[in-house]
Scaffold this motif. Structure first.
Motif, mmCIF file in Angstrom:
data_model
loop_
_atom_site.group_PDB
_atom_site.id
_atom_site.type_symbol
_atom_site.label_atom_id
_atom_site.label_comp_id
_atom_site.label_asym_id
_atom_site.label_seq_id
_atom_site.Cartn_x
_atom_site.Cartn_y
_atom_site.Cartn_z
ATOM 1 N N PRO A 786 9.128 -25.323 -65.592
ATOM 2 C CA PRO A 786 8.200 -25.990 -66.505
ATOM 3 C C PRO A 786 6.931 -26.446 -65.769
ATOM 4 C CG PRO A 786 9.983 -27.471 -65.935
ATOM 5 C CD PRO A 786 10.283 -26.162 -65.257
ATOM 6 N N ALA A 787 5.874 -26.685 -66.532
ATOM 7 C CA ALA A 787 4.606 -27.093 -65.915
ATOM 8 C C ALA A 787 4.770 -28.385 -65.145
ATOM 9 C CB ALA A 787 3.532 -27.245 -66.985
ATOM 10 N N ILE A 788 5.557 -29.275 -65.692
ATOM 11 C CA ILE A 788 5.806 -30.561 -65.049
ATOM 12 C C ILE A 788 7.308 -30.769 -65.009
ATOM 13 C CG2 ILE A 788 5.699 -33.064 -65.420
ATOM 14 C CD1 ILE A 788 3.086 -32.244 -64.537
ATOM 15 N N LYS A 789 7.784 -31.150 -63.867
ATOM 16 C CA LYS A 789 9.234 -31.290 -63.712
ATOM 17 C C LYS A 789 9.500 -32.642 -63.070
ATOM 18 C CE LYS A 789 12.857 -28.221 -61.961
ATOM 19 N NZ LYS A 789 13.069 -27.075 -61.074
ATOM 20 N N ALA A 790 10.504 -33.334 -63.578
ATOM 21 C CA ALA A 790 10.853 -34.600 -62.945
ATOM 22 C C ALA A 790 11.463 -34.290 -61.587
ATOM 23 C CB ALA A 790 11.849 -35.353 -63.817
ATOM 24 N N ALA A 791 10.831 -34.809 -60.555
ATOM 25 C CA ALA A 791 11.319 -34.506 -59.207
ATOM 26 C C ALA A 791 12.412 -35.499 -58.839
ATOM 27 C CB ALA A 791 10.175 -34.574 -58.202
ATOM 28 N N SER A 792 12.026 -36.767 -58.905
ATOM 29 C CA SER A 792 12.995 -37.823 -58.674
ATOM 30 C C SER A 792 12.648 -38.873 -59.713
ATOM 31 C CB SER A 792 12.828 -38.367 -57.263
ATOM 32 O OG SER A 792 11.492 -38.803 -57.105
ATOM 33 N N PRO A 793 13.498 -39.859 -59.920
ATOM 34 C CA PRO A 793 13.152 -40.859 -60.943
ATOM 35 C C PRO A 793 11.758 -41.436 -60.679
ATOM 36 C CG PRO A 793 15.388 -41.186 -60.162
ATOM 37 C CD PRO A 793 14.798 -40.113 -59.308
ATOM 38 N N GLY A 794 10.905 -41.379 -61.673
ATOM 39 C CA GLY A 794 9.586 -41.978 -61.548
ATOM 40 C C GLY A 794 8.539 -41.075 -60.925
ATOM 41 N N SER A 795 8.907 -39.874 -60.480
ATOM 42 C CA SER A 795 7.867 -38.991 -59.949
ATOM 43 C C SER A 795 8.065 -37.582 -60.496
ATOM 44 C CB SER A 795 7.888 -38.987 -58.422
ATOM 45 O OG SER A 795 8.790 -38.020 -57.958
ATOM 46 N N VAL A 796 6.955 -36.889 -60.648
ATOM 47 C CA VAL A 796 7.023 -35.554 -61.214
ATOM 48 C C VAL A 796 6.386 -34.551 -60.255
ATOM 49 C CG1 VAL A 796 7.026 -36.290 -63.619
ATOM 50 C CG2 VAL A 796 4.851 -35.899 -62.447
ATOM 51 N N THR A 797 6.787 -33.297 -60.402
ATOM 52 C CA THR A 797 6.182 -32.223 -59.618
ATOM 53 C C THR A 797 5.457 -31.295 -60.571
ATOM 54 O OG1 THR A 797 8.099 -32.325 -58.200
ATOM 55 C CG2 THR A 797 6.637 -30.443 -57.908
ATOM 56 N N HIS A 798 4.232 -30.980 -60.239
ATOM 57 C CA HIS A 798 3.483 -30.010 -61.025
ATOM 58 C C HIS A 798 3.838 -28.624 -60.517
ATOM 59 C CE1 HIS A 798 -0.192 -27.818 -62.406
ATOM 60 N NE2 HIS A 798 0.106 -28.516 -63.489
ATOM 61 N N ILE A 799 3.814 -27.668 -61.431
ATOM 62 C CA ILE A 799 4.217 -26.312 -61.063
ATOM 63 C C ILE A 799 3.383 -25.767 -59.903
ATOM 64 C CG2 ILE A 799 2.738 -25.187 -62.787
ATOM 65 C CD1 ILE A 799 5.171 -23.253 -63.257
ATOM 66 N N LEU A 800 2.109 -26.193 -59.835
ATOM 67 C CA LEU A 800 1.271 -25.701 -58.734
ATOM 68 C C LEU A 800 1.719 -26.271 -57.397
ATOM 69 C CD1 LEU A 800 -2.393 -25.583 -60.033
ATOM 70 C CD2 LEU A 800 -1.033 -23.708 -59.104
ATOM 71 N N GLN A 801 2.189 -27.509 -57.423
ATOM 72 C CA GLN A 801 2.690 -28.099 -56.178
ATOM 73 C C GLN A 801 3.921 -27.323 -55.705
ATOM 74 O OE1 GLN A 801 3.062 -32.016 -58.038
ATOM 75 N NE2 GLN A 801 1.926 -32.848 -56.288
ATOM 76 N N TRP A 802 4.610 -26.765 -56.673
ATOM 77 C CA TRP A 802 5.796 -25.994 -56.340
ATOM 78 C C TRP A 802 5.418 -24.591 -55.860
ATOM 79 C CZ3 TRP A 802 8.283 -21.594 -58.214
ATOM 80 C CH2 TRP A 802 9.629 -21.442 -57.829
ATOM 81 N N VAL A 803 4.423 -23.974 -56.544
ATOM 82 C CA VAL A 803 4.064 -22.584 -56.240
ATOM 83 C C VAL A 803 3.202 -22.477 -54.985
ATOM 84 C CG1 VAL A 803 2.707 -20.613 -57.041
ATOM 85 C CG2 VAL A 803 4.287 -21.732 -58.603
ATOM 86 N N ASN A 804 2.201 -23.346 -54.879
ATOM 87 C CA ASN A 804 1.219 -23.188 -53.797
ATOM 88 C C ASN A 804 1.821 -22.988 -52.408
ATOM 89 O OD1 ASN A 804 -1.091 -23.062 -55.286
ATOM 90 N ND2 ASN A 804 -1.578 -25.250 -55.127
ATOM 91 N N PRO A 805 2.774 -23.809 -52.010
ATOM 92 C CA PRO A 805 3.308 -23.619 -50.658
ATOM 93 C C PRO A 805 4.027 -22.279 -50.493
ATOM 94 C CG PRO A 805 4.071 -25.694 -51.626
ATOM 95 C CD PRO A 805 3.420 -24.924 -52.713
ATOM 96 N N LYS A 806 4.481 -21.697 -51.605
ATOM 97 C CA LYS A 806 5.218 -20.439 -51.516
ATOM 98 C C LYS A 806 4.297 -19.228 -51.513
ATOM 99 C CE LYS A 806 9.570 -21.742 -53.668
ATOM 100 N NZ LYS A 806 9.531 -23.177 -53.430
ATOM 101 N N LEU A 807 3.025 -19.427 -51.950
ATOM 102 C CA LEU A 807 2.128 -18.279 -52.126
ATOM 103 C C LEU A 807 1.891 -17.534 -50.835
ATOM 104 C CD1 LEU A 807 -0.604 -19.668 -54.507
ATOM 105 C CD2 LEU A 807 1.060 -17.879 -55.001
ATOM 106 N N GLY A 808 1.726 -18.288 -49.751
ATOM 107 C CA GLY A 808 1.324 -17.655 -48.503
ATOM 108 C C GLY A 808 2.457 -16.971 -47.768
#
Ligand code: NAG
Ligand code: NAG
Ligand code: NAG
Ligand code: NAG
Ligand code: NAG
Ligand code: NAG
Ligand code: NAG
Ligand code: NAG
Length: 901
Positions: A786-808
């Motif tokens: 999903p575009a926004i995912k609950a990472a831990s209680p009270g914080s979310v991860t954006h899909i780009l934060q998830w994808v960007n490190p994997k791109l390279g």
């Protein structure tokens, strides 16, 4: 009797006061003293103009000194963007927030003086244009920009909020460079900023003197959230944009690179050198596509930059071959050099697309790599400028007599339909001025020596002015002069002997109406102040009248402009339902099938058995009411097979409901979620992407005015029984020209995770914001996240934060939805990822138009289908994959780069 001096002074004071009050009243900077206009106060010679400002400043981020326009142009009006349209988080926002417009005249030119001493005459010239409703008319203009005497680019905006950047490498052949804005009858030209930077002679020198217009300037392997690299990192002021290339991995070096201490002719910034992309294996290639809509009539220059920073390259070989459209461009195999920048430059003509393929050869120990590249379009130069000495002379005349004519700008003769009023030019390759008519132009003072610089002059008409002093000798030295009319002035003295001699052979001279002129015999001096003062007074009266009329005309004009424009909305021809019908259709609101932006959605069945979705507006929200109408209005106008269609509506008292076709498969968010029982196949995902792109492209480019969806997300993409995707939920949509005022909604629009970061803070959304949201949707299709995912209680991860490190890391499998169990073709996955990444750069200027995205996605789908076919046929015969099938696939906008259009 002579008029007292004080009276003249008083009149002057009144005149000046009136003039300055008119300036204040109209908020324009107007004809400052023309003597100032050409002086460039920049000691450095670099010129950076923040158009529309009144005072120079030093930008605190770049340390660049920005000047106001008035040092470079006399005409135009300054404007500040309306506050709700200003940029506020952009690196260049300060420069884009003011502009100068040119409501008067066909051609308005900035004159940039190019200091010669000790410098090359090669420049980088860049201009920005951001309309953003500065004139509150909500209508974008289109106009031409000329570089000197030749066309550079036509500026057209995609919508009110979009902006434009042009950038050219230019070798000046004249002492000044003019950048002209030309009115082509499609609205008032304007400009937001203009810069001139020096380049070294040894750079960009593939050929001759032709200007090279930047199509793309791409840094490869850069971190995805860097907006761009610019001055001071780049001493030449270039802007390097990030570009993601599929089927590759990024490599970088952490060692410090001294960009000045190494072989680096093009002075690439160390940030550009420190990153690169590398092919995934020895037998795979790097593929860079460039614009399949390339205009065949142009020649293109391609610059490829290689900088070997990998330690292992000192012991192992990296040997590469490079092809353009499958033709090798190298005479021998190529090895990048350790800690040295190698630039490969090639031209290419008569192509409508460019595919650059870099691969390692069988002898190579290391895979293919590249750091950066640029593509330039070589501008046609059909026109040559006017002969330089004539240019100098006529500019000098313009300055001496302060001739304020609106069309006396830029080159005096060229292009021919912009020849200065009163001039006739020869048709030489460098045209000469052959006649000059300044009759009745209120010229005062003596006849200036600069006329003698017009050495090909055949006819000069200076009649009916206020010229004083003697008739100069130099007229007799103008070899071609056949006609000279000096009548109706206040010339004194006698006719020079040399001139007299030419009189009845070659020259026709008119002198009548110069009472002080002595035509025969002995000449005595008469003193007559009265007529002079009287004439000064008269001309002041005339000027005052002009100013008063000017101010009045402006006031009237402004009043007219203040009237807002309203477009008539086409009226609905949809079925109108009563409340009782709605109740019956939905069996008394029995089955809830969803929750929309402003209420519950119920399943319904029409008389004819068709299933419908009934969206009931909850009675509590005012905002919802507005959106209800917005959606109903839009859907009654807009019809497309990839947009959910409206069957009818109900607007009875408190009850407001929209009745749509029922999309049995639900929305994409549900289909992609972990809870969905079926996993969408790769080809289905591609088809959904193509469908949704078609729908969005229709809103953007098929509707007049264009419609911005503003809340695009997977939850708003619905699927029918045939798995055909349709975009829904137009509640937040805006049709631009229908906004009858400038107020962009201050209510937060859109949905977290899909919001364009560039416009996040201001709430201004445009087509390119939709493109960003669409890119996020593509990422969701690829990753299943999903575009926004609950990472831990009270914080979310954006899909780009998830994808960007994997791109390279070059591992597509780590990115693609694992539920697909590798049931997809990796090239097709890389291509889809390239398309997705091309939609989501942080600056809107880098994102492609939806029409391009549609084409790329269609190609991507075609590739997938052809691969599936090839693979099924391979199961029969054991042929290897036909790489030529890749030719049908082009990712032009990915390559197209930051420069809109
Ligand atoms: C530049 O100035 C603006 C306001 O004048 C400020 O918001 C911004 O933080 C400054 N930037 C830097 C790098 O100092
Ligand atoms: C451009 O390419 C053509 C052949 O494609 C070649 O003849 C020409 O010399 C090239 N021009 C330059 C400036 O390299
Ligand atoms: C360099 O590469 C490493 C490993 O791939 C990565 O973690 C790092 O972020 C990269 N640095 C830059 C500046 O891209
Ligand atoms: C590339 O080489 C690897 C081993 O080096 C091999 O497994 C793979 O099949 C090759 N791919 C192609 C497309 O030839
Ligand atoms: C100037 O002339 C060119 C070609 O002759 C034409 O295309 C252009 O529209 C003209 N521009 C104006 C402003 O008249
Ligand atoms: C100069 O222009 C005036 C009007 O602007 C015209 O009357 C006069 O004939 C022109 N002179 C010549 C030599 O064409
Ligand atoms: C010179 O100019 C005056 C005033 O414009 C005009 O009356 C006269 O005819 C002109 N002379 C010639 C020879 O054209
Ligand atoms: C022409 O010039 C000659 C001598 O140079 C002179 O005698 C004659 O009067 C002139 N004619 C006219 C019409 O000015």
């Amino acid at each position: 009797m002579s008029a007292p001096k004080w009276m003249v002074q008083l009149l002057l004071v009144i005149f000046i006061a009136l003039l300055s009050s008119s300036l204040v009243a109209s908020h324009t900077i107007h004809n400052e003293s023309p003597h100032r206009k050409l002086a460039s106060p920049a000691d450095s010679g670099y010129i950076s103009i923040d158009c529309g400002i009144n005072e120079a400043y030093t930008d605190n981020e770049s340390n660049i000194w920005y000047q106001p326009d008035s040092n470079f142009i006399e005409t135009g009006q300054n404007h500040i963007l309306p506050s709700q349209y200003t940029f506020d988080q952009h690196h260049i926002s300060k420069q884009l927030n003011t502009l100068r417009s040119f409501p008067d005249g066909d051609r308005n030119c900035y004159t940039l003086i190019t200091p010669k001493q000790g410098r090359s005459n090669k420049y980088l010239i860049r201009a920005f244009f951001a309309y953003r409703n500065y004139d509150l008319k909500n209508t974008t203009p289109a106009f031409d920009v000329y570089l000197g005497v030749n066309h550079w680019k036509t500026i057209e905006f995609e919508d009110v909020l979009s902006y434009f950047l042009i950038d050219v490498v230019y070798v000046a052949v004249t002492d000044t460079i003019s950048v002209c804005l030309v009115n082509i009858g499609k609205g008032v030209p304007f400009i937001s900023s203009l810069e001139l930077w020096f380049l070294s002679d040894s750079t960009y020198s593939i050929s001759s003197l032709l200007p090279q217009d930047v199509m793309t300037r791409s840094n490869l392997g850069m971190s995805q959230d860097t907006v761009f690299i610019r001055y001071k990192d780049d001493t030449y002021g270039r802007l390097w944009f990030n570009r993601f290339i599929g089927n590759s991995k990024t490599i970088n070096t952490s060692s410090a690179i001294d960009a000045n201490g190494i072989q680096n002719t093009y002075k690439l910034p160390s940030q550009v050198l420190k990153t690169a992309i590398q092919s995934l294996s020895l037998n795979s290639s790097l593929e860079i596509y460039f614009d399949k809509n390339t205009d065949k009539s142009y020649e293109y220059y391609v610059y490829l930059y290689f900088f070997e920073f990998e330690e292992q390259a000192r012991t192992q070989k990296r040997i590469m071959d490079i092809t353009f459209n499958d033709v090798t461009i190298l005479t021998q195999l190529f090895t990048p050099q350790y800690m040295k920048v190698v630039t490969i430059v090639r031209n290419i003509t008569k192509v409508d697309q460019l595919r650059i393929l870099i691969k390692s050869t069988p002898e190579s120990d290391l895979p293919a790599m590249i750091n950066a590249f640029e593509v330039y379009r070589v501008l046609h130069q059909p026109n040559s400028p006017t002969y330089q000495e004539d240019v100098d002379a006529i500019w000098s005349i313009k300055r001496v007599y302060e001739i304020p004519r609106i069309n006396w700008q830029g080159d005096p003769c060229i292009p021919t339909n912009f020849t200065w009023e009163g001039l006739t030019c020869s048709s030489d390759s460098n045209p000469r001025i052959i006649s000059l008519n300044l009759s009745a132009r209120r010229l005062t003072g003596e006849i200036d020596a600069s006329f003698s610089g017009l050495t090909k002059l055949e006819s000069l008409d200076l009649s009916n002015n206020k010229l004083t002093g003697k008739i100069p000798e130099f007229f007799s030295e103008l070899p071609s002069l056949k006609f000279l009319n000096l009548s109706g002035n206040q010339l004194t003295g006698s006719i020079p002997k040399s001139l007299k001699q030419k009189l009845n052979t070659t020259l026709l001279l008119s002198l009548e109406g110069n009472p002080g002129l002595c035509l025969t015999g002995s000449c005595e001096k008469k003193k007559s102040l009265v007529p002079i003062i009287a004439s000064i007074a008269a001309s002041i009266v005339v000027l005052v009248t002009i100013v008063v009329i000017y101010v009045m005309v402006r006031r009237i004009k402004r009043k007219k402009q203040g009237v807002s424009k309203k477009d008539g909305q086409k009226k609905s021809k949809n079925q109108v339902f009563s409340y009782s019908q709605v109740t019956r259709i939905t069996s008394n609101f029995k089955t809830v099938i969803g929750k929309g932006g402003f209420g519950e959605v119920y399943l319904g069945t029409l008389r004819d058995g068709r299933e419908v979705a009934v969206k009931l507006l909850s009675q509590t929200s005012n905002q919802g009411y507005k959106e209800f109408h917005s959606e109903a209005d839009l859907l009654t106008i807009v019809h497309h097979r990839n947009l959910v269609s409206l069957v009818g509506y109900c607007d009875e008292g408190d009850v407001k409901a929209l009745i749509y076709e029922y999309m049995t498969k639900g929305n994409l968010q549900q289909l992609l979620s972990d809870k969905s029982p079926n996993v969408l196949k790769w080809s289905e995902r591609l088809q959904i992407a193509v469908d949704a792109a078609h729908g969005l492209d229709y809103l953007h480019n098929g509707c007049k005015p264009p419609i911005v969806h503003r809340d695009l997300k997977t939850a708003n993409i619905l699927l029918n029984g045939n798995m055909q995707a349709k975009i829904s939920d137009f509640g937040l949509s805006r049709a631009f020209a229908n906004e009858n005022d400038t107020h962009v909604s201050t209510v937060p629009a859109g949905t977290l995770g899909y919001l364009d970061p560039e416009f996040y803070s201001s709430g201004n959304l445009n087509k390119k914001s939709d493109v960003y949201s669409f890119g996020i949707i593509l990422l969701e299709l690829i990753t299943g996240q999903p575009a926004i995912k609950a990472a831990s209680p009270g914080s979310v991860t954006h899909i780009l934060q998830w994808v960007n490190p994997k791109l390279g890391n070059g591992d597509i499998k780590s990115i693609v939805d694992p539920r697909l169990k590798a049931q997809y073709n990796t090239s097709s996955a890389w291509k889809l990822l390239e398309i997705a990444m091309s939609c989501i750069p942080p600056t809107a200027i880098q994102r492609p138009d939806m029409s391009r995205v549609v084409n790329e996605l269609k190609d991507c789908l075609a590739l997938e289908i052809s691969i599936e076919r090839t693979e099924s046929s391979r199961r029969k015969s054991s042929n290897s994959l036909d790489m030529s099938s890749l030719n049908s696939f082009q990712i032009e906008s990915v390559i197209r780069g930051p420069y809109a259009r």
